[in-house]
Enzyme design. Structure first.
Site, PDB file in Angstrom:
ATOM      1  N   CYS A  17       0.806  -1.215   0.000  1.00 17.79           N
ATOM      2  CA  CYS A  17       0.000   0.000   0.000  1.00 17.79           C
ATOM      3  C   CYS A  17       0.842   1.269   0.000  1.00 17.79           C
ATOM      4  O   CYS A  17       0.316   2.356  -0.228  1.00 17.79           O
ATOM      5  CB  CYS A  17      -0.952  -0.009   1.194  1.00 17.79           C
ATOM      6  N   PHE A  49     -13.982   9.012   0.659  1.00 20.81           N
ATOM      7  CA  PHE A  49     -12.839   8.085   0.683  1.00 20.81           C
ATOM      8  C   PHE A  49     -13.124   6.907   1.606  1.00 20.81           C
ATOM      9  O   PHE A  49     -12.251   6.490   2.378  1.00 20.81           O
ATOM     10  CB  PHE A  49     -11.560   8.814   1.119  1.00 20.81           C
ATOM     11  N   ASP A  51     -14.143   2.844   2.452  1.00 18.90           N
ATOM     12  CA  ASP A  51     -13.390   1.654   2.079  1.00 18.90           C
ATOM     13  C   ASP A  51     -14.001   0.886   0.915  1.00 18.90           C
ATOM     14  O   ASP A  51     -13.300   0.155   0.218  1.00 18.90           O
ATOM     15  CB  ASP A  51     -13.267   0.728   3.299  1.00 18.90           C
ATOM     16  N   ASP A  91     -11.634  -4.504   3.002  1.00 21.17           N
ATOM     17  CA  ASP A  91     -12.538  -3.389   2.731  1.00 21.17           C
ATOM     18  C   ASP A  91     -14.002  -3.786   2.922  1.00 21.17           C
ATOM     19  O   ASP A  91     -14.833  -2.962   3.313  1.00 21.17           O
ATOM     20  CB  ASP A  91     -12.326  -2.874   1.308  1.00 21.17           C
ATOM     21  N   HIS A 140      -8.733 -11.130 -14.421  1.00 21.53           N
ATOM     22  CA  HIS A 140      -8.153 -10.635 -15.669  1.00 21.53           C
ATOM     23  C   HIS A 140      -6.657 -10.503 -15.473  1.00 21.53           C
ATOM     24  O   HIS A 140      -6.187 -10.105 -14.399  1.00 21.53           O
ATOM     25  CB  HIS A 140      -8.757  -9.280 -16.047  1.00 21.53           C
ATOM     26  N   SER A 141      -5.891 -10.817 -16.531  1.00 14.29           N
ATOM     27  CA  SER A 141      -4.439 -10.756 -16.443  1.00 14.29           C
ATOM     28  C   SER A 141      -3.863 -10.072 -17.678  1.00 14.29           C
ATOM     29  O   SER A 141      -4.449 -10.114 -18.767  1.00 14.29           O
ATOM     30  CB  SER A 141      -3.852 -12.158 -16.308  1.00 14.29           C
ATOM     31  N   ASP A 229     -10.528   0.814   7.605  1.00 17.59           N
ATOM     32  CA  ASP A 229      -9.302   0.046   7.809  1.00 17.59           C
ATOM     33  C   ASP A 229      -8.094   0.943   7.560  1.00 17.59           C
ATOM     34  O   ASP A 229      -8.145   1.902   6.786  1.00 17.59           O
ATOM     35  CB  ASP A 229      -9.266  -1.255   6.999  1.00 17.59           C
TER      36      ASP A 229
END
Length: 349
Positions: A17, A49, A51, A91, A140-141, A229
């Site tokens: 993060c 803002f 979570d 979240d 998804h990649s 969090d």
């Protein structure tokens, strides 16, 4: 056994993060975007803002939706997958919900890293999703220059029992469920000043699901007025956002803030990230930290990955809440009190 050992933190510039876009920059960017008008069923969006987003389906059910991904914060692929998954699932827990489905977001350098790395990352994530009794339903990649992984998570919550960061009430006690210090400790690992074996307590914290609901009774759940969090914007940033959204001031007893055993050692040795500076810049206008020494100022801005929940709870239930939480969250402690709004959002004593 895989013969080649790859230190994932050495393949990226920023990890976890701490790699977030700085909050001040993000706010400036978002203010220039004309977002669609909110549907009446949208209970929570991104304006405070919070979570996750909350969308009411009917009187009994609301959807919780969130997405989180980042670059490696540890060297071991399976551990990275576990932390990334726990962080994304958090979240949903922070909104009072239960995760139901998760989809993977994967960027992987096919030419630079062997296949077993991503197999281990996905296995670590799968283990955490299974622990949460949720479903890993796809994703998804892309082929990218650096490894990035995370989850888009959907959960359910009773629309009458949603926790947001806007509900804190004067008189509430503030409970933090996990210790602080993951930012500086993982920075020490990236700098190869510490090994993963040296920060086991932080790794245990980051891989612990923030599943508070299963620890507490429905009555205790109802006494939680606000929650968030603690992640990349540090304790200072997320506490400030909760205070501003709730139009209150948080008084924090800084000496009560739980920290991992090596947190101050790492801070003293200069194991910092860009986020330590940007979190301080983000919160300075709204936070009074004048009573703090240099180390505690760094501590409150330390960017957490898969950090704890900050709960604003009715004061008459706070001791019972702590007792119930300690089975899963042994570091949980009352760190402050909510006051009516004053000139600053957060005051550290």
């Amino acid at each position: 056994m895989h013969s080649e050992k790859i230190a994932l933190t050495q393949t990226v510039q920023k990890g976890g993060c701490a790699a977030k876009v700085a909050a001040t920059e993000l706010r400036r960017i978002l203010q220039q975007v004309g977002f669609p008008a909110a549907h009446p069923a949208l209970m929570v969006d991104g304006r405070y803002f919070d979570d996750a987003a909350i969308y009411r389906v009917n009187e009994e059910t609301a959807l919780v939706q969130t997405l989180d991904f980042f670059t490696p914060i540890v060297d071991t692929p399976k551990l990275f997958g576990e932390i990334a998954a726990a962080n994304a699932l958090s979240d949903v827990y922070a909104m009072g919900g239960r995760p139901m489905t998760a989809m993977g977001i994967l960027a992987f350098p096919l030419a630079a890293l062997p296949e077993h790395v991503i197999v281990d990352v996905l296995q670590g994530a799968s283990n955490k999703i299974a622990e949460a009794e949720a479903n890993f339903v796809g994703g998804h990649s892309i082929d990218d220059d650096t490894l990035k992984f995370g989850l888009s998570v959907t959960g359910f919550v009773d629309p009458h029992r949603v926790w947001t960061n806007a509900g804190a009430r004067p008189g509430d006690h503030l409970i933090l469920t996990k210790a602080l210090g993951t930012g500086t400790m993982t920075a020490a690992v990236k700098r190869q000043q510490l090994r993963e074996e040296d920060i086991i307590e932080a790794l245990d914290g980051m891989t612990t699901l923030n599943n508070v609901i299963d620890c507490i009774s429905p009555d205790l759940q109802a006494s939680i007025h606000a929650a968030t969090d603690i992640t990349g914007f540090g304790f200072s940033g997320h506490a400030m956002q909760l205070a501003n959204a709730s139009d209150v001031t948080l008084h924090i007893e800084t000496g009560n803030l739980p920290r991992f055993g090596k947190t101050f050692h790492c801070l003293e040795n200069g194991c910092l990230t860009k986020a330590h500076r940007t979190n301080a810049e983000y919160t300075t206008p709204h936070v009074d930290d004048s009573a703090l020494d240099a180390l505690h100022k760094l501590l409150i801005h330390d960017p957490q990955t898969s950090g704890g929940l900050l709960l604003s709870v009715a004061p008459e239930t706070s001791q019972a809440m702590l007792q119930a939480l300690h089975n899963r969250f042994p570091s949980a402690v009352i760190v402050g009190t909510v006051y009516p709004r004053q000139d600053k959002a957060v005051r550290f004593a």
